[in-house]
Write a protein that holds these residues in place. Structure first.
Motif, short mmCIF file in Angstrom:
data_model
loop_
_atom_site.label_atom_id
_atom_site.label_comp_id
_atom_site.label_asym_id
_atom_site.label_seq_id
_atom_site.Cartn_x
_atom_site.Cartn_y
_atom_site.Cartn_z
N GLU A 127 -2.29 -2.96 1.82
CA GLU A 127 -1.93 -1.59 1.46
C GLU A 127 -0.60 -1.18 2.05
O GLU A 127 0.07 -0.30 1.52
CB GLU A 127 -3.03 -0.64 1.94
CG GLU A 127 -4.31 -0.73 1.11
CD GLU A 127 -5.40 0.20 1.62
OE1 GLU A 127 -5.20 0.78 2.71
OE2 GLU A 127 -6.44 0.31 0.95
N GLY A 128 -0.19 -1.82 3.14
CA GLY A 128 1.12 -1.53 3.70
C GLY A 128 2.26 -1.95 2.79
O GLY A 128 3.38 -1.44 2.90
N LEU A 129 1.98 -2.87 1.87
CA LEU A 129 3.01 -3.32 0.93
C LEU A 129 3.36 -2.26 -0.10
O LEU A 129 4.33 -2.41 -0.84
CB LEU A 129 2.53 -4.59 0.20
CG LEU A 129 2.37 -5.83 1.09
CD1 LEU A 129 1.71 -6.94 0.30
CD2 LEU A 129 3.72 -6.29 1.61
N ALA A 130 2.57 -1.18 -0.16
CA ALA A 130 2.87 -0.09 -1.09
C ALA A 130 4.20 0.57 -0.76
O ALA A 130 4.81 1.21 -1.62
CB ALA A 130 1.75 0.95 -1.07
N LEU A 131 4.66 0.42 0.47
CA LEU A 131 5.96 0.96 0.84
C LEU A 131 7.09 0.23 0.12
O LEU A 131 8.17 0.79 -0.10
CB LEU A 131 6.17 0.85 2.36
CG LEU A 131 5.17 1.61 3.23
CD1 LEU A 131 5.40 1.29 4.70
CD2 LEU A 131 5.29 3.12 2.99
N ILE A 132 6.84 -1.04 -0.23
CA ILE A 132 7.84 -1.83 -0.94
C ILE A 132 7.72 -1.63 -2.45
O ILE A 132 8.71 -1.39 -3.14
CB ILE A 132 7.68 -3.32 -0.59
CG1 ILE A 132 7.78 -3.52 0.92
CG2 ILE A 132 8.72 -4.17 -1.32
CD1 ILE A 132 7.49 -4.92 1.38
N ALA A 133 6.49 -1.76 -2.96
CA ALA A 133 6.23 -1.58 -4.39
C ALA A 133 4.84 -0.98 -4.53
O ALA A 133 3.86 -1.58 -4.07
CB ALA A 133 6.31 -2.91 -5.13
N PRO A 134 4.70 0.19 -5.14
CA PRO A 134 3.41 0.88 -5.21
C PRO A 134 2.29 0.06 -5.86
O PRO A 134 1.13 0.18 -5.49
CB PRO A 134 3.72 2.14 -6.04
CG PRO A 134 5.19 2.36 -5.84
CD PRO A 134 5.79 1.00 -5.72
#
Length: 242
Positions: free
Chosen positions: A133-140
């Motif tokens: 879920e932290g990858l949402a900062l890169i691509a939702p």
């Protein structure tokens, strides 16, 4: 099946089991994805840039101890698959050792082993879902895509094995070239099926009306556990100073 098809099928099954094991890591602490992703990236990058045998051995041992303490005997699965990848990398590096006459290339499998163990220990503590879920900062849309991939990759990889068996049974030629052809046909067919299946699963996940909101508030115990974990792994960086 030829030896090439058997080897490829076995490797795909092991890889699928490994990815499925990651999906089961729910974490031992409540931590925000904003923190879990940077922590994991930082810790996993330490062995990736290391060329010190003592440092890599320390990281492997500490990560293994953390894994057994957090999930007990279930950590054996991660230890075995990490060792398998290290052995596989060692086999690849043997020609380079022979040609160069140096043992330096063998640092690569040790680096692979320690990197995997640190990554797996971090996912065991923080939870793979929180990290993704932290990858949402890169691509939702990236966390949803990776969540679907983790949930279905074992199914796909196991189906590769069955497709290879089905297609290989129609061929009487057991030459290496025919083995490669059977593998490529099976992988292509599964890829075409996988797109439609992944799209259907993504629609099903989005159609859920009730979505529980996880509690990401850090308790005192969680803060202490994360701090001790960070300290125990990052202590290896002292080798860069000494």
């Amino acid at each position: 099946m030829t030896w090439l098809e058997k080897t490829f099928t076995g490797l795909m099954r092991r890889l699928g089991d490994w990815v499925t094991s990651f999906e089961l890591l729910r974490g031992k602490v409540n931590v925000s994805p904003i923190l879990s992703l940077p922590i994991t990236v930082f810790l996993a990058s330490i062995p990736s840039f290391s060329s010190d045998v003592i440092q890599l051995a320390y990281l492997s041992i500490v990560s293994t101890l953390w894994g057994f303490w957090l999930i007990g005997r279930a950590w054996t699965r991660f230890l075995k698959i990490s060792m398998m990848w290290a052995i596989f990398t060692s086999v690849i590096m043997l020609p380079k050792v022979y040609l160069s006459g140096s043992l330096d290339p063998l640092m690569t499998p040790l680096r692979v082993l320690s990197s995997l163990l640190v990554l797996e220990a971090s996912a065991t503590l923080l939870g793979i879902k929180s990290i993704l879920e932290g990858l949402a900062l890169i691509a939702p849309q990236l966390p949803e895509s990776l969540d679907i991939m983790l949930g279905q990759i074992s199914y796909y990889l196991r189906n590769v094995g069955w497709l290879i068996i089905a297609k290989g049974s129609r061929n009487f030629d057991e030459s290496p070239s025919m083995g490669y052809e059977v593998i490529s046909l099976a992988a292509s067919e599964l890829l075409n099926r996988g797109r439609e299946r992944a799209f259907s699963i993504s629609l099903a996940k989005r159609s859920r009306v009730w979505n529980s909101i996880p509690d990401s508030s850090l308790e005192k115990r969680d803060i202490i556990l994360i701090a001790v974990f960070l300290l125990s792994i990052s202590m290896s960086c002292a080798r860069w100073v000494l």
